[in-house]
Design a protein around this motif. Sequence first.
Motif, PDB file in Angstrom:
ATOM      1  N   ALA A 243      -9.316 -13.239   5.127  1.00 10.08           N
ATOM      2  CA  ALA A 243      -8.350 -14.339   5.235  1.00 10.08           C
ATOM      3  C   ALA A 243      -8.950 -15.513   6.000  1.00 10.08           C
ATOM      4  O   ALA A 243      -8.744 -16.676   5.631  1.00 10.08           O
ATOM      5  N   PHE A 244      -9.670 -15.237   7.080  1.00 10.95           N
ATOM      6  CA  PHE A 244     -10.304 -16.323   7.840  1.00 10.95           C
ATOM      7  C   PHE A 244     -11.349 -17.045   6.996  1.00 10.95           C
ATOM      8  O   PHE A 244     -11.451 -18.279   7.042  1.00 10.95           O
ATOM      9  N   ARG A 250     -16.117 -19.756   9.241  1.00  6.79           N
ATOM     10  CA  ARG A 250     -17.397 -19.130   8.925  1.00  6.79           C
ATOM     11  C   ARG A 250     -17.634 -17.983   9.891  1.00  6.79           C
ATOM     12  O   ARG A 250     -17.183 -18.007  11.030  1.00  6.79           O
ATOM     13  N   PHE A 251     -18.323 -16.963   9.401  1.00  5.91           N
ATOM     14  CA  PHE A 251     -18.693 -15.846  10.269  1.00  5.91           C
ATOM     15  C   PHE A 251     -19.875 -16.284  11.116  1.00  5.91           C
ATOM     16  O   PHE A 251     -20.908 -16.687  10.602  1.00  5.91           O
ATOM     17  N   SER A 252     -19.716 -16.215  12.445  1.00  2.55           N
ATOM     18  CA  SER A 252     -20.762 -16.673  13.353  1.00  2.55           C
ATOM     19  C   SER A 252     -21.605 -15.536  13.916  1.00  2.55           C
ATOM     20  O   SER A 252     -22.825 -15.641  13.983  1.00  2.55           O
ATOM     21  N   ALA A 253     -20.945 -14.447  14.336  1.00  2.41           N
ATOM     22  CA  ALA A 253     -21.681 -13.354  14.977  1.00  2.41           C
ATOM     23  C   ALA A 253     -20.755 -12.167  15.168  1.00  2.41           C
ATOM     24  O   ALA A 253     -19.528 -12.292  15.069  1.00  2.41           O
ATOM     25  N   GLU A 254     -21.345 -11.011  15.443  1.00  2.00           N
ATOM     26  CA  GLU A 254     -20.588  -9.869  15.944  1.00  2.00           C
ATOM     27  C   GLU A 254     -20.692  -9.882  17.460  1.00  2.00           C
ATOM     28  O   GLU A 254     -21.773 -10.095  18.002  1.00  2.00           O
ATOM     29  N   VAL A 255     -19.554  -9.668  18.135  1.00  2.00           N
ATOM     30  CA  VAL A 255     -19.558  -9.683  19.592  1.00  2.00           C
ATOM     31  C   VAL A 255     -18.857  -8.436  20.119  1.00  2.00           C
ATOM     32  O   VAL A 255     -17.869  -7.974  19.544  1.00  2.00           O
ATOM     33  N   MET A 265     -15.289 -15.709  14.334  1.00  2.00           N
ATOM     34  CA  MET A 265     -15.048 -16.616  13.217  1.00  2.00           C
ATOM     35  C   MET A 265     -14.843 -18.026  13.772  1.00  2.00           C
ATOM     36  O   MET A 265     -14.161 -18.214  14.788  1.00  2.00           O
ATOM     37  N   VAL A 266     -15.419 -19.023  13.111  1.00  2.00           N
ATOM     38  CA  VAL A 266     -15.398 -20.391  13.626  1.00  2.00           C
ATOM     39  C   VAL A 266     -15.016 -21.365  12.505  1.00  2.00           C
ATOM     40  O   VAL A 266     -15.574 -21.308  11.404  1.00  2.00           O
TER      41      VAL A 266
END
Length: 275
Positions: A243-244, A250-255, A265-266
Amino acid sequence: MAAGGIAPAVEPADAVGPSTGTDPRTGEHGEDTMDLRLPDELLALIAGEEPDGHRARRWDQGTAQPSASGTPHRHLSVRPALRHHDDLLDRVADWGPAETTVGVFHLVPVRVERDLPLISRWMNDPATAAFWELSGPQGVTEDHLRAQLAGDGRSVPCIGVLDGTPMSYWEIYRADLDPLARHYPVRPHDTGVHLLVGAVADRGRGVGGLLLRAVADLVLARRPSCARVIAEPDIRNTPSIAAFLTAGFRFSAEVDLPAKRAALMVRDRALRHLL
């Protein structure tokens, strides 16, 4: 905090200008570079001052029905709370409506006495409980809501009202003033979003993605000092992540957060017309 995202179908600068992350020597845009300028509000907090506040207007309408999910990480205040009417999010209650293809949407700040039964019912939906971790007696949800409402305004819980019907729960929060900021390259005025789609009829048909886009655009329109909208759904919550992405994040990273592994998500102001 647990983690923003959703479940079966969702989906949880007051400087001179918004931070763009552009290198002045090369002109290149670095999306996730660290901007070390502290927000004016944070400087005021450190100095022991209190920013001017505004009282949020409240809606006065009815109720709705059961749930979906997004998992918030707990909003723990790292400094003593300011007066309850201080507002660090540019008066969410005054943001106004968003026109969408599924109807007119409003974010209405929560009023516990009016909204608690509805939100608690949503939180007890099994699909919601798996990610929000707020199932149980109404007091569990009430404590979660009152902790935000009694704070300094860095997190505002809201009911999402679509064409006059309450159908979702949202948390709009200052990611740069939240413990989340310890886990990613934060920028001043980063604004976070959590979403729970409550009405069963609104799940599985793309409503979550549409509303996420609408709310992210509201944030960017009403908060000129904010350059990015942030979300951190549980990495296992694939419907939420989808959905995001649909909403232009956009997917930025796993944290790694205290309560989960999250997908950062950004949605960037600079890319909002392209994604």
